[in-house]
Design a protein around this motif. Sequence first.
Motif, PDB file in Angstrom:
ATOM      1  N   GLU A 133     -41.777  -4.869  80.479  1.00 47.04           N
ATOM      2  CA  GLU A 133     -41.002  -4.322  81.589  1.00 47.04           C
ATOM      3  C   GLU A 133     -40.640  -5.487  82.507  1.00 47.04           C
ATOM      4  O   GLU A 133     -41.489  -6.330  82.798  1.00 47.04           O
ATOM      5  CB  GLU A 133     -41.850  -3.293  82.344  1.00 47.04           C
ATOM      6  CG  GLU A 133     -42.332  -2.172  81.421  1.00 47.04           C
ATOM      7  CD  GLU A 133     -43.093  -1.070  82.144  1.00 47.04           C
ATOM      8  OE1 GLU A 133     -43.659  -1.337  83.215  1.00 47.04           O
ATOM      9  OE2 GLU A 133     -43.087   0.058  81.615  1.00 47.04           O
ATOM     10  N   VAL A 184     -39.526  -6.486  86.180  1.00 49.88           N
ATOM     11  CA  VAL A 184     -39.515  -5.926  87.540  1.00 49.88           C
ATOM     12  C   VAL A 184     -38.968  -6.964  88.516  1.00 49.88           C
ATOM     13  O   VAL A 184     -39.436  -8.109  88.537  1.00 49.88           O
ATOM     14  CB  VAL A 184     -40.935  -5.476  87.968  1.00 49.88           C
ATOM     15  CG1 VAL A 184     -40.977  -5.120  89.451  1.00 49.88           C
ATOM     16  CG2 VAL A 184     -41.395  -4.286  87.124  1.00 49.88           C
ATOM     17  N   ARG A 242     -38.271  -7.489  92.671  1.00 53.23           N
ATOM     18  CA  ARG A 242     -38.626  -6.943  93.990  1.00 53.23           C
ATOM     19  C   ARG A 242     -37.825  -7.642  95.061  1.00 53.23           C
ATOM     20  O   ARG A 242     -37.866  -8.876  95.177  1.00 53.23           O
ATOM     21  CB  ARG A 242     -40.117  -7.164  94.272  1.00 53.23           C
ATOM     22  CG  ARG A 242     -41.034  -6.513  93.260  1.00 53.23           C
ATOM     23  CD  ARG A 242     -42.482  -6.873  93.502  1.00 53.23           C
ATOM     24  NE  ARG A 242     -43.314  -6.444  92.388  1.00 53.23           N
ATOM     25  CZ  ARG A 242     -43.857  -5.237  92.270  1.00 53.23           C
ATOM     26  NH1 ARG A 242     -43.685  -4.333  93.217  1.00 53.23           N
ATOM     27  NH2 ARG A 242     -44.585  -4.932  91.209  1.00 53.23           N
ATOM     28  N   ALA A 247     -43.678  -3.691  98.025  1.00 55.05           N
ATOM     29  CA  ALA A 247     -44.197  -2.312  97.979  1.00 55.05           C
ATOM     30  C   ALA A 247     -45.014  -2.205  96.696  1.00 55.05           C
ATOM     31  O   ALA A 247     -44.888  -3.045  95.798  1.00 55.05           O
ATOM     32  CB  ALA A 247     -43.056  -1.286  97.954  1.00 55.05           C
ATOM     33  N   ARG A 252     -51.125  -4.549  96.511  1.00 57.37           N
ATOM     34  CA  ARG A 252     -52.541  -4.472  96.119  1.00 57.37           C
ATOM     35  C   ARG A 252     -52.995  -5.774  95.477  1.00 57.37           C
ATOM     36  O   ARG A 252     -54.081  -6.274  95.741  1.00 57.37           O
ATOM     37  CB  ARG A 252     -52.740  -3.315  95.131  1.00 57.37           C
ATOM     38  CG  ARG A 252     -52.400  -1.946  95.703  1.00 57.37           C
ATOM     39  CD  ARG A 252     -52.872  -0.822  94.796  1.00 57.37           C
ATOM     40  NE  ARG A 252     -52.146  -0.752  93.535  1.00 57.37           N
ATOM     41  CZ  ARG A 252     -50.985  -0.103  93.372  1.00 57.37           C
ATOM     42  NH1 ARG A 252     -50.429   0.522  94.394  1.00 57.37           N
ATOM     43  NH2 ARG A 252     -50.379  -0.075  92.204  1.00 57.37           N
ATOM     44  N   TYR A 264     -37.367  -2.444  91.162  1.00 58.38           N
ATOM     45  CA  TYR A 264     -37.000  -1.619  90.007  1.00 58.38           C
ATOM     46  C   TYR A 264     -37.532  -2.250  88.734  1.00 58.38           C
ATOM     47  O   TYR A 264     -37.846  -3.438  88.684  1.00 58.38           O
ATOM     48  CB  TYR A 264     -35.468  -1.443  89.892  1.00 58.38           C
ATOM     49  CG  TYR A 264     -34.710  -2.747  89.793  1.00 58.38           C
ATOM     50  CD1 TYR A 264     -34.330  -3.430  90.932  1.00 58.38           C
ATOM     51  CD2 TYR A 264     -34.384  -3.301  88.552  1.00 58.38           C
ATOM     52  CE1 TYR A 264     -33.646  -4.635  90.846  1.00 58.38           C
ATOM     53  CE2 TYR A 264     -33.696  -4.504  88.457  1.00 58.38           C
ATOM     54  CZ  TYR A 264     -33.333  -5.163  89.617  1.00 58.38           C
ATOM     55  OH  TYR A 264     -32.667  -6.363  89.538  1.00 58.38           O
ATOM     56  N   ASP A 319     -36.874   7.494  89.105  1.00 55.50           N
ATOM     57  CA  ASP A 319     -38.209   7.452  88.491  1.00 55.50           C
ATOM     58  C   ASP A 319     -38.718   6.025  88.326  1.00 55.50           C
ATOM     59  O   ASP A 319     -39.927   5.812  88.230  1.00 55.50           O
ATOM     60  CB  ASP A 319     -38.171   8.078  87.082  1.00 55.50           C
ATOM     61  CG  ASP A 319     -38.468   9.568  87.104  1.00 55.50           C
ATOM     62  OD1 ASP A 319     -38.702  10.119  88.191  1.00 55.50           O
ATOM     63  OD2 ASP A 319     -38.467  10.176  86.006  1.00 55.50           O
ATOM     64  N   GLY A 320     -37.812   5.059  88.239  1.00 52.13           N
ATOM     65  CA  GLY A 320     -38.227   3.702  87.868  1.00 52.13           C
ATOM     66  C   GLY A 320     -37.850   2.642  88.881  1.00 52.13           C
ATOM     67  O   GLY A 320     -37.745   1.458  88.540  1.00 52.13           O
ATOM     68  N   CYS A 321     -37.621   3.085  90.126  1.00 50.68           N
ATOM     69  CA  CYS A 321     -37.290   2.098  91.162  1.00 50.68           C
ATOM     70  C   CYS A 321     -37.782   2.628  92.496  1.00 50.68           C
ATOM     71  O   CYS A 321     -38.254   3.764  92.592  1.00 50.68           O
ATOM     72  CB  CYS A 321     -35.785   1.855  91.202  1.00 50.68           C
ATOM     73  SG  CYS A 321     -34.812   3.292  91.677  1.00 50.68           S
ATOM     74  N   ARG A 342     -45.746  10.216  93.683  1.00 51.01           N
ATOM     75  CA  ARG A 342     -47.032   9.492  93.597  1.00 51.01           C
ATOM     76  C   ARG A 342     -47.897   9.773  94.820  1.00 51.01           C
ATOM     77  O   ARG A 342     -49.097   9.948  94.719  1.00 51.01           O
ATOM     78  CB  ARG A 342     -46.789   7.973  93.534  1.00 51.01           C
ATOM     79  CG  ARG A 342     -46.132   7.464  92.276  1.00 51.01           C
ATOM     80  CD  ARG A 342     -46.196   5.923  92.239  1.00 51.01           C
ATOM     81  NE  ARG A 342     -45.417   5.374  91.155  1.00 51.01           N
ATOM     82  CZ  ARG A 342     -44.155   4.951  91.273  1.00 51.01           C
ATOM     83  NH1 ARG A 342     -43.529   4.996  92.441  1.00 51.01           N
ATOM     84  NH2 ARG A 342     -43.517   4.468  90.228  1.00 51.01           N
TER      85      ARG A 342
HETATM   86  N1  UDP Z   1     -42.255   0.951  87.349  1.00 49.80           N
HETATM   87  C1  UDP Z   1     -41.849   1.805  86.343  1.00 49.80           C
HETATM   88  N2  UDP Z   1     -42.667   2.022  85.283  1.00 49.80           N
HETATM   89  C2  UDP Z   1     -43.870   1.423  85.166  1.00 49.80           C
HETATM   90  C3  UDP Z   1     -44.287   0.549  86.193  1.00 49.80           C
HETATM   91  C4  UDP Z   1     -43.457   0.348  87.284  1.00 49.80           C
HETATM   92  O1  UDP Z   1     -40.753   2.365  86.404  1.00 49.80           O
HETATM   93  O2  UDP Z   1     -44.580   1.642  84.159  1.00 49.80           O
HETATM   94  C5  UDP Z   1     -41.374   0.705  88.507  1.00 49.80           C
HETATM   95  C6  UDP Z   1     -41.874   1.388  89.770  1.00 49.80           C
HETATM   96  O3  UDP Z   1     -41.281   2.653  89.936  1.00 49.80           O
HETATM   97  C7  UDP Z   1     -41.403   0.421  90.847  1.00 49.80           C
HETATM   98  C8  UDP Z   1     -41.393  -0.954  90.160  1.00 49.80           C
HETATM   99  O4  UDP Z   1     -41.364  -0.685  88.761  1.00 49.80           O
HETATM  100  O5  UDP Z   1     -40.072   0.735  91.212  1.00 49.80           O
HETATM  101  C9  UDP Z   1     -42.595  -1.792  90.508  1.00 49.80           C
HETATM  102  O6  UDP Z   1     -43.757  -1.032  90.265  1.00 49.80           O
HETATM  103  P1  UDP Z   1     -45.180  -1.569  90.740  1.00 49.80           P
HETATM  104  O7  UDP Z   1     -45.550  -2.793  89.956  1.00 49.80           O
HETATM  105  O8  UDP Z   1     -45.200  -1.704  92.220  1.00 49.80           O
HETATM  106  O9  UDP Z   1     -46.198  -0.469  90.253  1.00 49.80           O
HETATM  107  P2  UDP Z   1     -46.633   0.931  90.902  1.00 49.80           P
HETATM  108  O10 UDP Z   1     -47.426   0.629  92.122  1.00 49.80           O
HETATM  109  O11 UDP Z   1     -45.372   1.648  91.170  1.00 49.80           O
HETATM  110  O12 UDP Z   1     -47.424   1.551  89.799  1.00 49.80           O
END
Ligand code: UDP
Length: 237
Positions: free
Chosen positions: A90, A92, A94, A98, A103, A176, A196-198, A215
């Motif tokens: 994946e 990502v 930023r 967030a 964390r 995203y 769902d993914g951003c 969430r």
């Molecule tokens: N995200 C996703 N699928 C995953 C992990 C993350 O669509 O399996 C997206 C999530 O919605 C956010 C971005 O990727 O927009 C970054 O996610 P993050 O690493 O902050 O993880 P989260 O705390 O959302 O699990």
Amino acid sequence: MQIVKELYSGKAKSVYTTDDADRLVLRFRDDTSAFDGRKIEKLAHKGMINNKTNAFVMTQIERAGIPTHFDRLLSDTDSLVKRLEMIPVECVVRNITAGSICRRLGVSENMDLDPPTFEFFLKNDELHDPMVNEYHIRSFGWATDEEVATMKRLTFEVNDVLKRMFLDAGILLVDYKLEFGRFHGQVMLGDEFSADGCRLWDAETRKKLDKDRFRQDLGGVIEAYQEVAARLGVDLG
Ligand code: UDP
Ligand code: ADP
């Protein structure tokens, strides 16, 4: 075009083979999951909203010259796509802090990142999608150096297109996740782009308009997804 059989049923979509070996049908379901599938609920109309929002966004991305798997909408919940050999990472980006980065790095939410930052995660729910680097991707043969470079380039190109598109709709694109695959050797964008993914925040109030509402049990999940679609001008019928 005829559906032949179910190839895979994931957490939010089902994937079907068709009578064309190069095409799949993605069916967007109402199932909504978080925390690697530990929290699951059905949210009425989510499949339709995400299918149509994804079609709209993928079309904007294609128009900007970025190759995607998207062919066309087939129905409220189904889209025809090119069959990709998925790369199991994946990507990502930023723009604002967030979620997991806060964390992991102990940074506060809501910090503007200039330049935006980029992370790879391995797509593996059992391992909770661990972060991986380019050396892991290369050593384990998930993708070549050239493919890694292409995924990074295209993911940032998507950022330029979508940051502007969302800002015009009064929305901040916080972060995203994208997935890529190979189509006859060419790396192109696969999977989906939806709330769902951003992370999407109202530009004025920073109200969350994405899956964080699910969430974090904030309520109004579908209303937020509908608002995003309406502000973008997506025709939900
Ligand atoms: N995200 C996703 N699928 C995953 C992990 C993350 O669509 O399996 C997206 C999530 O919605 C956010 C971005 O990727 O927009 C970054 O996610 P993050 O690493 O902050 O993880 P989260 O705390 O959302 O699990
Ligand atoms: P998950 O597998 O994470 O539970 P979904 O429920 O969204 O996710 O399932 C959709 C699956 O289809 C994902 O595994 C995704 O990688 C895969 N996929 C998306 N687009 C394509 C494509 N064009 N060709 C092949 N597989 C795809």
